[in-house]
Design an enzyme around this catalytic site. Structure first.
Site, mmCIF file in Angstrom:
data_model
loop_
_atom_site.group_PDB
_atom_site.id
_atom_site.type_symbol
_atom_site.label_atom_id
_atom_site.label_comp_id
_atom_site.label_asym_id
_atom_site.label_seq_id
_atom_site.Cartn_x
_atom_site.Cartn_y
_atom_site.Cartn_z
ATOM 1 C CE1 TYR A 143 -8.980 2.475 -2.381
ATOM 2 C CE2 TYR A 143 -9.544 4.636 -2.393
ATOM 3 C CZ TYR A 143 -8.870 3.244 -1.477
ATOM 4 O OH TYR A 143 -7.651 3.796 -1.261
ATOM 5 C CG ASP A 198 -5.004 11.283 2.352
ATOM 6 O OD1 ASP A 198 -4.908 10.211 2.673
ATOM 7 O OD2 ASP A 198 -5.783 11.142 0.968
ATOM 8 C CE LYS A 202 -5.286 3.169 -0.094
ATOM 9 N NZ LYS A 202 -4.840 4.635 1.180
#
Length: 262
Positions: A142, A25, A173
């Site tokens: 994140y 992406d 993730k």
């Protein structure tokens, strides 16, 4: 769990509950970088290596053949040319992803960023929609913002991962924290399976093999690595090597031989 979601998850997570995902992406965030110029070519190469799933934006999903791999459609986007690259916004709906044949969708949240509240609200909304439609959700979580001094800090990564699970994501993730012991803290405190991000291009393939091996020893469920696959000299070989570690418990040395390394 929703029956439809369970069936779709099996297209991404194998019987060992592990997965090898290649995100591509980057064209929205960074642009048409090396390795993802010809999307069908790189898709063919990693599918030949028996990748479990690829992750792309909706426009690419319309244009490539992914019959032999799971398809994850990215719902979030922001370019690094804008004034707020950490402020991801929703650029695709769950319904549109379903119409494209998605097996799952993904949302990107930067914990600690200026617009964290908006991204969290979006994650919660998408999670509800995914549950309604029976579509798995991968949350890219994140720690990234003004208060984050180290994006690989164990406490920050564990917090980010836990938020994703708390708000309903099926797969998380996040960043690897650098050691087996520290990443165990992350996996043991997160009720959802975790896959590691790859980050910037490594200097040598052995680095990503070692990181993957250590992450699996820490309790990770696999990986979601982009640049260290699609910018590799032989993407097919690196996928085979990574899959051997993830699905066959291969050692780094065994996986390295699959790359022709000494």
């Amino acid at each position: 769990m929703n029956v439809g979601k369970t069936r779709r998850l099996k297209r991404i997570m194998q019987k060992d509950d592990h997965t090898v995902i290649v995100p591509m992406d980057h064209g929205v965030t960074i642009g048409p970088m090396q390795g993802i110029i010809d999307m069908q070519k790189i898709t063919n190469q990693i599918v030949e290596g028996r990748v479990d799933a690829i992750l792309v934006h909706k426009g690419i999903a319309k244009r490539i053949d992914t019959d032999d791999a799971g398809l994850i459609v990215m719902l979030s986007g922001a370019s690094n040319l804008g004034p707020n690259p950490n402020g991801k916004i929703q650029v695709c709906s769950v319904g549109e992803a379903l119409r494209l044949g998605a097996d799952a969708v993904s949302v990107h949240v930067n914990i600690g960023a200026q617009d964290e509240d908006r991204m969290l609200a979006n994650l919660g909304k998408v999670s509800e929609e995914c549950e309604h439609y029976g579509l798995p959700l991968l949350a890219m979580m994140y720690p990234r913002g003004p208060k984050i001094l180290n994006e690989h800090d164990t406490t920050a990564v564990a917090h980010a991962a836990r938020i994703g699970a708390e708000l309903g994501a099926d797969i998380i993730k996040t960043n690897y924290t650098g050691s087996i012991d520290t990443f165990k803290t992350v996996t043991e405190s997160c009720p959802a399976p975790i896959v590691i991000a790859g980050g910037p291009k490594c200097k040598a393939p052995n680095e990503v093999l070692q990181t993957t091996h250590d992450a699996l020893q820490s309790g990770a469920a696999g990986l979601s690595i982009g640049r260290n696959v699609f910018q590799c000299e032989n993407p097919t070989a690196i996928i085979k090597a990574l899959s051997a570690i993830v699905h066959k418990n291969a050692s780094v040395e065994q996986a390295q031989k699959m790359l022709g390394e000494n």
